[in-house]
Design a protein around this motif. Structure first.
Motif, PDB file in Angstrom:
ATOM      1  N   PHE A  53       1.215   6.568  -6.856  1.00 28.23           N
ATOM      2  CA  PHE A  53       0.100   7.473  -7.139  1.00 28.23           C
ATOM      3  C   PHE A  53       0.520   8.929  -6.977  1.00 28.23           C
ATOM      4  CE2 PHE A  53      -3.603   9.965  -5.988  1.00 28.23           C
ATOM      5  CZ  PHE A  53      -4.459   9.650  -7.031  1.00 28.23           C
ATOM      6  N   VAL A  54       1.244   9.228  -5.892  1.00 30.06           N
ATOM      7  CA  VAL A  54       1.683  10.605  -5.666  1.00 30.06           C
ATOM      8  C   VAL A  54       2.649  11.046  -6.759  1.00 30.06           C
ATOM      9  CG1 VAL A  54       3.020  12.072  -4.098  1.00 30.06           C
ATOM     10  CG2 VAL A  54       1.224  10.601  -3.201  1.00 30.06           C
ATOM     11  N   CYS A  55       3.570  10.173  -7.149  1.00 26.78           N
ATOM     12  CA  CYS A  55       4.494  10.510  -8.243  1.00 26.78           C
ATOM     13  C   CYS A  55       3.729  10.789  -9.530  1.00 26.78           C
ATOM     14  CB  CYS A  55       5.501   9.388  -8.458  1.00 26.78           C
ATOM     15  SG  CYS A  55       6.746   9.256  -7.192  1.00 26.78           S
TER      16      CYS A  55
ATOM     17  N   MET B 100      -7.892  -5.732 -16.678  1.00 28.03           N
ATOM     18  CA  MET B 100      -8.723  -4.727 -17.346  1.00 28.03           C
ATOM     19  C   MET B 100      -8.048  -3.357 -17.328  1.00 28.03           C
ATOM     20  SD  MET B 100     -12.485  -5.936 -16.023  1.00 28.03           S
ATOM     21  CE  MET B 100     -13.282  -4.443 -16.554  1.00 28.03           C
ATOM     22  N   VAL B 101      -7.367  -3.017 -16.231  1.00 29.01           N
ATOM     23  CA  VAL B 101      -6.655  -1.740 -16.158  1.00 29.01           C
ATOM     24  C   VAL B 101      -5.495  -1.725 -17.139  1.00 29.01           C
ATOM     25  CG1 VAL B 101      -5.235  -0.290 -14.656  1.00 29.01           C
ATOM     26  CG2 VAL B 101      -7.373  -1.222 -13.811  1.00 29.01           C
ATOM     27  N   ILE B 102      -4.801  -2.849 -17.299  1.00 28.26           N
ATOM     28  CA  ILE B 102      -3.694  -2.922 -18.259  1.00 28.26           C
ATOM     29  C   ILE B 102      -4.212  -2.717 -19.676  1.00 28.26           C
ATOM     30  CG2 ILE B 102      -1.984  -4.486 -19.278  1.00 28.26           C
ATOM     31  CD1 ILE B 102      -1.612  -5.651 -16.444  1.00 28.26           C
ATOM     32  N   VAL B 103      -5.334  -3.347 -20.008  1.00 24.66           N
ATOM     33  CA  VAL B 103      -5.929  -3.166 -21.342  1.00 24.66           C
ATOM     34  C   VAL B 103      -6.368  -1.721 -21.535  1.00 24.66           C
ATOM     35  CG1 VAL B 103      -7.909  -3.809 -22.778  1.00 24.66           C
ATOM     36  CG2 VAL B 103      -6.601  -5.572 -21.591  1.00 24.66           C
ATOM     37  N   LEU B 104      -6.980  -1.132 -20.507  1.00 22.73           N
ATOM     38  CA  LEU B 104      -7.398   0.262 -20.584  1.00 22.73           C
ATOM     39  C   LEU B 104      -6.187   1.180 -20.770  1.00 22.73           C
ATOM     40  CD1 LEU B 104      -9.728   2.390 -20.123  1.00 22.73           C
ATOM     41  CD2 LEU B 104      -8.897   2.440 -17.772  1.00 22.73           C
TER      42      LEU B 104
ATOM     43  N   GLY C 204       2.546  10.312 -16.373  1.00 23.44           N
ATOM     44  CA  GLY C 204       1.914  10.438 -15.066  1.00 23.44           C
ATOM     45  C   GLY C 204       0.633   9.625 -14.961  1.00 23.44           C
ATOM     46  N   VAL C 205      -0.145   9.636 -16.006  1.00 21.76           N
ATOM     47  CA  VAL C 205      -1.377   8.830 -16.019  1.00 21.76           C
ATOM     48  C   VAL C 205      -1.042   7.350 -15.924  1.00 21.76           C
ATOM     49  CG1 VAL C 205      -3.353   8.166 -17.442  1.00 21.76           C
ATOM     50  CG2 VAL C 205      -2.726  10.563 -17.238  1.00 21.76           C
ATOM     51  N   GLU C 206       0.003   6.920 -16.603  1.00 21.21           N
ATOM     52  CA  GLU C 206       0.417   5.516 -16.528  1.00 21.21           C
ATOM     53  C   GLU C 206       0.859   5.149 -15.112  1.00 21.21           C
ATOM     54  OE1 GLU C 206       0.113   3.224 -18.899  1.00 21.21           O
ATOM     55  OE2 GLU C 206      -0.705   4.697 -20.286  1.00 21.21           O
ATOM     56  N   LEU C 207       1.543   6.056 -14.421  1.00 21.02           N
ATOM     57  CA  LEU C 207       1.937   5.788 -13.042  1.00 21.02           C
ATOM     58  C   LEU C 207       0.718   5.644 -12.132  1.00 21.02           C
ATOM     59  CD1 LEU C 207       5.036   8.102 -12.510  1.00 21.02           C
ATOM     60  CD2 LEU C 207       4.986   5.621 -12.420  1.00 21.02           C
ATOM     61  N   VAL C 208      -0.275   6.480 -12.324  1.00 18.19           N
ATOM     62  CA  VAL C 208      -1.498   6.385 -11.519  1.00 18.19           C
ATOM     63  C   VAL C 208      -2.199   5.049 -11.781  1.00 18.19           C
ATOM     64  CG1 VAL C 208      -3.804   7.376 -11.212  1.00 18.19           C
ATOM     65  CG2 VAL C 208      -1.799   8.859 -11.271  1.00 18.19           C
ATOM     66  N   LEU C 209      -2.268   4.639 -13.024  1.00 19.69           N
ATOM     67  CA  LEU C 209      -2.910   3.357 -13.344  1.00 19.69           C
ATOM     68  C   LEU C 209      -2.118   2.181 -12.772  1.00 19.69           C
ATOM     69  CD1 LEU C 209      -4.081   4.039 -16.999  1.00 19.69           C
ATOM     70  CD2 LEU C 209      -5.497   3.842 -14.961  1.00 19.69           C
ATOM     71  N   ASN C 210      -0.794   2.275 -12.780  1.00 14.94           N
ATOM     72  CA  ASN C 210       0.022   1.218 -12.183  1.00 14.94           C
ATOM     73  C   ASN C 210      -0.146   1.168 -10.673  1.00 14.94           C
ATOM     74  OD1 ASN C 210       1.105   0.075 -14.493  1.00 14.94           O
ATOM     75  ND2 ASN C 210       2.726   1.600 -14.605  1.00 14.94           N
ATOM     76  N   ALA C 211      -0.361   2.313 -10.038  1.00 19.58           N
ATOM     77  CA  ALA C 211      -0.644   2.320  -8.603  1.00 19.58           C
ATOM     78  C   ALA C 211      -1.945   1.573  -8.312  1.00 19.58           C
ATOM     79  CB  ALA C 211      -0.725   3.750  -8.091  1.00 19.58           C
TER      80      ALA C 211
ATOM     81  N   LEU D 189       0.819  -1.205   0.000  1.00 18.91           N
ATOM     82  CA  LEU D 189       0.000   0.000   0.000  1.00 18.91           C
ATOM     83  C   LEU D 189       0.857   1.261   0.000  1.00 18.91           C
ATOM     84  CD1 LEU D 189      -2.834  -1.033   2.479  1.00 18.91           C
ATOM     85  CD2 LEU D 189      -2.808  -1.148  -0.011  1.00 18.91           C
ATOM     86  N   VAL D 190       1.993   1.217   0.695  1.00 21.22           N
ATOM     87  CA  VAL D 190       2.919   2.357   0.686  1.00 21.22           C
ATOM     88  C   VAL D 190       3.495   2.534  -0.715  1.00 21.22           C
ATOM     89  CG1 VAL D 190       5.136   3.182   1.569  1.00 21.22           C
ATOM     90  CG2 VAL D 190       3.445   2.232   3.143  1.00 21.22           C
ATOM     91  N   LEU D 191       3.882   1.433  -1.354  1.00 29.36           N
ATOM     92  CA  LEU D 191       4.393   1.504  -2.724  1.00 29.36           C
ATOM     93  C   LEU D 191       3.333   2.074  -3.661  1.00 29.36           C
ATOM     94  CD1 LEU D 191       6.472   0.812  -4.965  1.00 29.36           C
ATOM     95  CD2 LEU D 191       5.365  -1.440  -5.082  1.00 29.36           C
ATOM     96  N   SER D 192       2.106   1.624  -3.515  1.00 27.69           N
ATOM     97  CA  SER D 192       1.025   2.116  -4.358  1.00 27.69           C
ATOM     98  C   SER D 192       0.782   3.603  -4.129  1.00 27.69           C
ATOM     99  CB  SER D 192      -0.240   1.319  -4.090  1.00 27.69           C
ATOM    100  OG  SER D 192      -1.314   1.824  -4.821  1.00 27.69           O
ATOM    101  N   ALA D 193       0.801   4.024  -2.872  1.00 25.93           N
ATOM    102  CA  ALA D 193       0.604   5.445  -2.574  1.00 25.93           C
ATOM    103  C   ALA D 193       1.744   6.278  -3.149  1.00 25.93           C
ATOM    104  CB  ALA D 193       0.499   5.652  -1.064  1.00 25.93           C
ATOM    105  N   PHE D 194       2.976   5.771  -3.066  1.00 26.49           N
ATOM    106  CA  PHE D 194       4.121   6.485  -3.623  1.00 26.49           C
ATOM    107  C   PHE D 194       3.994   6.619  -5.148  1.00 26.49           C
ATOM    108  CE2 PHE D 194       8.455   6.379  -5.407  1.00 26.49           C
ATOM    109  CZ  PHE D 194       8.924   7.585  -4.890  1.00 26.49           C
TER     110      PHE D 194
END
Length: 104
Positions: free
Chosen positions: A17-19, A68-72, A36-43, A10-15
């Motif tokens: 997302f913030v990046c 589904m998020v990867i396809v999107l 940046g959008v790709e980083l948010v989707l990866n989070a 969860l910390v990695l995901s939050a990091f």
């Protein structure tokens, strides 16, 4: 299962997302905003997989949502790059501030 537990993921995901959010807010060119959008989707994907791993009831759902998020993200990247290339061909720049004539 891993010995780390859920909080490090969860910390990695939050990091991530913030990046991504900072990248979206501060970049002036379209490629930087797209990254940046790709980083948010990866989070979001890290969250889906982490919760699927630590909750066996929702294991399949988390993996399906991550796919589904990867396809999107792939579809979004293809469409956005096509728009960026078209804009570059017309204006010789990818600066989003120059796109004021695209407003309706």
């Amino acid at each position: 299962m891993t010995e780390l537990g859920l909080p490090p993921f969860l910390v990695l995901s939050a990091f991530l997302f913030v990046c991504g959010a900072v990248c979206i807010a501060t970049k002036r060119n379209a490629i930087g905003i797209l990254m940046g959008v790709e980083l948010v989707l990866n989070a979001a994907n890290v969250n889906f997989i982490a919760f699927a791993c630590f909750n066996p009831v929702f294991r399949m759902e988390g993996e399906v949502f991550a796919l589904m998020v990867i396809v999107l993200a792939a579809a979004e990247a293809a469409v956005a790059l096509a728009i960026i290339l078209n804009f570059y061909n017309n204006h010789a720049t990818v600066d989003v501030d120059k796109a004021d004539e695209l407003k309706g």
